[in-house]
Design a protein around this motif. Sequence first.
Motif, PDB file in Angstrom:
ATOM      1  N   GLY A 105       0.789  -1.228   0.000  1.00  0.00           N
ATOM      2  CA  GLY A 105       0.000   0.000   0.000  1.00  0.00           C
ATOM      3  C   GLY A 105       0.822   1.281   0.000  1.00  0.00           C
ATOM      4  N   ALA A 106       2.136   1.159   0.117  1.00  0.00           N
ATOM      5  CA  ALA A 106       2.997   2.345   0.123  1.00  0.00           C
ATOM      6  C   ALA A 106       3.024   2.980  -1.266  1.00  0.00           C
ATOM      7  CB  ALA A 106       4.413   1.964   0.553  1.00  0.00           C
ATOM      8  N   LEU A 107       2.850   4.296  -1.312  1.00  0.00           N
ATOM      9  CA  LEU A 107       2.900   5.032  -2.568  1.00  0.00           C
ATOM     10  C   LEU A 107       4.277   5.670  -2.733  1.00  0.00           C
ATOM     11  CD1 LEU A 107      -0.560   6.862  -2.403  1.00  0.00           C
ATOM     12  CD2 LEU A 107       0.027   4.846  -3.773  1.00  0.00           C
ATOM     13  N   PHE A 108       4.770   5.684  -3.958  1.00  0.00           N
ATOM     14  CA  PHE A 108       6.044   6.344  -4.245  1.00  0.00           C
ATOM     15  C   PHE A 108       6.053   6.798  -5.694  1.00  0.00           C
ATOM     16  CE2 PHE A 108       6.595   1.880  -5.176  1.00  0.00           C
ATOM     17  CZ  PHE A 108       7.423   1.823  -6.291  1.00  0.00           C
ATOM     18  N   ASP A 109       6.833   7.837  -5.961  1.00  0.00           N
ATOM     19  CA  ASP A 109       6.928   8.380  -7.312  1.00  0.00           C
ATOM     20  C   ASP A 109       8.134   7.808  -8.035  1.00  0.00           C
ATOM     21  OD1 ASP A 109       4.659   9.975  -7.151  1.00  0.00           O
ATOM     22  OD2 ASP A 109       5.764  11.709  -6.406  1.00  0.00           O
ATOM     23  N   VAL A 110       7.930   7.503  -9.298  1.00  0.00           N
ATOM     24  CA  VAL A 110       8.998   7.014 -10.178  1.00  0.00           C
ATOM     25  C   VAL A 110       9.228   8.090 -11.238  1.00  0.00           C
ATOM     26  CG1 VAL A 110       9.553   5.299 -11.947  1.00  0.00           C
ATOM     27  CG2 VAL A 110       8.505   4.577  -9.790  1.00  0.00           C
ATOM     28  N   ALA A 111      10.474   8.500 -11.395  1.00  0.00           N
ATOM     29  CA  ALA A 111      10.800   9.549 -12.364  1.00  0.00           C
ATOM     30  C   ALA A 111      10.702   9.042 -13.793  1.00  0.00           C
ATOM     31  CB  ALA A 111      12.209  10.064 -12.104  1.00  0.00           C
ATOM     32  N   VAL A 112      10.107   9.860 -14.639  1.00  0.00           N
ATOM     33  CA  VAL A 112      10.179   9.657 -16.080  1.00  0.00           C
ATOM     34  C   VAL A 112      11.222  10.670 -16.554  1.00  0.00           C
ATOM     35  CG1 VAL A 112       8.966   9.754 -18.278  1.00  0.00           C
ATOM     36  CG2 VAL A 112       7.758   8.975 -16.222  1.00  0.00           C
ATOM     37  N   PRO A 113      12.273  10.212 -17.230  1.00  0.00           N
ATOM     38  CA  PRO A 113      13.344  11.138 -17.593  1.00  0.00           C
ATOM     39  C   PRO A 113      12.857  12.232 -18.543  1.00  0.00           C
ATOM     40  CG  PRO A 113      13.547   9.118 -18.853  1.00  0.00           C
ATOM     41  CD  PRO A 113      12.464   8.887 -17.833  1.00  0.00           C
ATOM     42  N   ALA A 114      13.454  13.406 -18.441  1.00  0.00           N
ATOM     43  CA  ALA A 114      13.159  14.467 -19.399  1.00  0.00           C
ATOM     44  C   ALA A 114      13.605  13.986 -20.766  1.00  0.00           C
ATOM     45  CB  ALA A 114      13.896  15.745 -19.016  1.00  0.00           C
ATOM     46  N   PHE A 115      12.743  14.207 -21.776  1.00  0.00           N
ATOM     47  CA  PHE A 115      13.130  13.816 -23.123  1.00  0.00           C
ATOM     48  C   PHE A 115      12.774  14.921 -24.105  1.00  0.00           C
ATOM     49  CE2 PHE A 115       9.053  11.809 -22.204  1.00  0.00           C
ATOM     50  CZ  PHE A 115       8.277  12.014 -23.332  1.00  0.00           C
ATOM     51  N   SER A 116      13.612  15.033 -25.104  1.00  0.00           N
ATOM     52  CA  SER A 116      13.516  16.101 -26.079  1.00  0.00           C
ATOM     53  C   SER A 116      12.584  15.719 -27.221  1.00  0.00           C
ATOM     54  CB  SER A 116      14.923  16.386 -26.617  1.00  0.00           C
ATOM     55  OG  SER A 116      14.905  17.467 -27.504  1.00  0.00           O
ATOM     56  N   LEU A 117      11.760  16.677 -27.618  1.00  0.00           N
ATOM     57  CA  LEU A 117      10.878  16.520 -28.769  1.00  0.00           C
ATOM     58  C   LEU A 117      11.463  17.393 -29.873  1.00  0.00           C
ATOM     59  CD1 LEU A 117       7.503  16.903 -26.843  1.00  0.00           C
ATOM     60  CD2 LEU A 117       8.599  14.765 -27.561  1.00  0.00           C
ATOM     61  N   ASP A 118      12.120  16.768 -30.829  1.00  0.00           N
ATOM     62  CA  ASP A 118      12.796  17.487 -31.891  1.00  0.00           C
ATOM     63  C   ASP A 118      12.195  17.115 -33.237  1.00  0.00           C
ATOM     64  OD1 ASP A 118      14.847  18.680 -30.193  1.00  0.00           O
ATOM     65  OD2 ASP A 118      15.647  16.650 -30.018  1.00  0.00           O
ATOM     66  N   SER A 119      12.000  18.112 -34.077  1.00  0.00           N
ATOM     67  CA  SER A 119      11.518  17.867 -35.427  1.00  0.00           C
ATOM     68  C   SER A 119      12.572  18.343 -36.422  1.00  0.00           C
ATOM     69  CB  SER A 119      10.206  18.610 -35.677  1.00  0.00           C
ATOM     70  OG  SER A 119      10.455  19.982 -35.961  1.00  0.00           O
ATOM     71  N   PRO A 120      12.474  17.910 -37.667  1.00  0.00           N
ATOM     72  CA  PRO A 120      13.420  18.401 -38.673  1.00  0.00           C
ATOM     73  C   PRO A 120      13.165  19.862 -39.054  1.00  0.00           C
ATOM     74  CG  PRO A 120      11.811  16.915 -39.661  1.00  0.00           C
ATOM     75  CD  PRO A 120      11.583  16.874 -38.188  1.00  0.00           C
ATOM     76  N   HIS A 121      12.110  20.462 -38.477  1.00  0.00           N
ATOM     77  CA  HIS A 121      11.766  21.842 -38.780  1.00  0.00           C
ATOM     78  C   HIS A 121      12.398  22.821 -37.788  1.00  0.00           C
ATOM     79  CE1 HIS A 121       8.940  20.249 -41.678  1.00  0.00           C
ATOM     80  NE2 HIS A 121       8.583  19.382 -40.745  1.00  0.00           N
ATOM     81  N   GLN A 122      13.187  22.314 -36.857  1.00  0.00           N
ATOM     82  CA  GLN A 122      13.864  23.144 -35.861  1.00  0.00           C
ATOM     83  C   GLN A 122      15.340  23.202 -36.204  1.00  0.00           C
ATOM     84  OE1 GLN A 122      12.673  24.826 -33.159  1.00  0.00           O
ATOM     85  NE2 GLN A 122      14.710  25.520 -32.652  1.00  0.00           N
ATOM     86  N   PRO A 123      15.897  24.405 -36.410  1.00  0.00           N
ATOM     87  CA  PRO A 123      17.337  24.476 -36.681  1.00  0.00           C
ATOM     88  C   PRO A 123      18.130  23.945 -35.485  1.00  0.00           C
ATOM     89  CG  PRO A 123      16.274  26.652 -36.884  1.00  0.00           C
ATOM     90  CD  PRO A 123      15.256  25.692 -36.382  1.00  0.00           C
ATOM     91  N   ILE A 124      19.165  23.191 -35.778  1.00  0.00           N
ATOM     92  CA  ILE A 124      20.016  22.651 -34.717  1.00  0.00           C
ATOM     93  C   ILE A 124      20.976  23.741 -34.249  1.00  0.00           C
ATOM     94  CG2 ILE A 124      21.791  20.962 -34.164  1.00  0.00           C
ATOM     95  CD1 ILE A 124      20.452  19.097 -36.191  1.00  0.00           C
ATOM     96  N   GLN A 125      21.046  23.913 -32.925  1.00  0.00           N
ATOM     97  CA  GLN A 125      21.924  24.914 -32.347  1.00  0.00           C
ATOM     98  C   GLN A 125      22.922  24.224 -31.453  1.00  0.00           C
ATOM     99  OE1 GLN A 125      19.267  27.521 -30.279  1.00  0.00           O
ATOM    100  NE2 GLN A 125      18.603  28.573 -32.126  1.00  0.00           N
ATOM    101  N   LEU A 126      24.175  24.569 -31.603  1.00  0.00           N
ATOM    102  CA  LEU A 126      25.215  24.030 -30.731  1.00  0.00           C
ATOM    103  C   LEU A 126      25.373  24.959 -29.537  1.00  0.00           C
ATOM    104  CD1 LEU A 126      27.867  22.917 -33.346  1.00  0.00           C
ATOM    105  CD2 LEU A 126      26.177  21.507 -32.170  1.00  0.00           C
ATOM    106  N   ASN A 127      25.361  24.389 -28.348  1.00  0.00           N
ATOM    107  CA  ASN A 127      25.532  25.197 -27.125  1.00  0.00           C
ATOM    108  C   ASN A 127      26.915  25.011 -26.565  1.00  0.00           C
ATOM    109  OD1 ASN A 127      22.871  26.194 -27.077  1.00  0.00           O
ATOM    110  ND2 ASN A 127      22.172  24.210 -26.382  1.00  0.00           N
TER     111      ASN A 127
END
Length: 130
Positions: free
Chosen positions: A108-130
Amino acid sequence: MYEAVTKGVRVCVTPHYLEDQSSPGDGHYVWAYSVRIANESDRVVQLKNRHWRITDANGVSQEVRGPGVVGEQPTLAPGEIFEYTSGTPLSTPSGIMVGSYEMEAADGALFDVAVPAFSLDSPHQPIQLN
């Protein structure tokens, strides 16, 4: 693939841009994301609720909360895996998602499981180098 492990529950996410469902000229971009949840712990767990924060390229965020995933609240014994695919639209050609699953252990114990941050990238977005 993006991956996170919390309390013996491994979550792997693979996003895919859906060109055939998107209309860049109309500011409509759609992604599918496949999720694999593996119970690597020694206890039975059930996915009760989901929480997502979806942020577009303009920094506009929306939150999604609700029971289960794709209409299910899967129970996973040790060693079991649950996989599903869902999707999200954005009005910008890129964005990011992050979230968590509320799990319940057999005791009955509740706990949160992380879903990793993930990037949504399309070919319509220019790629930028940081």
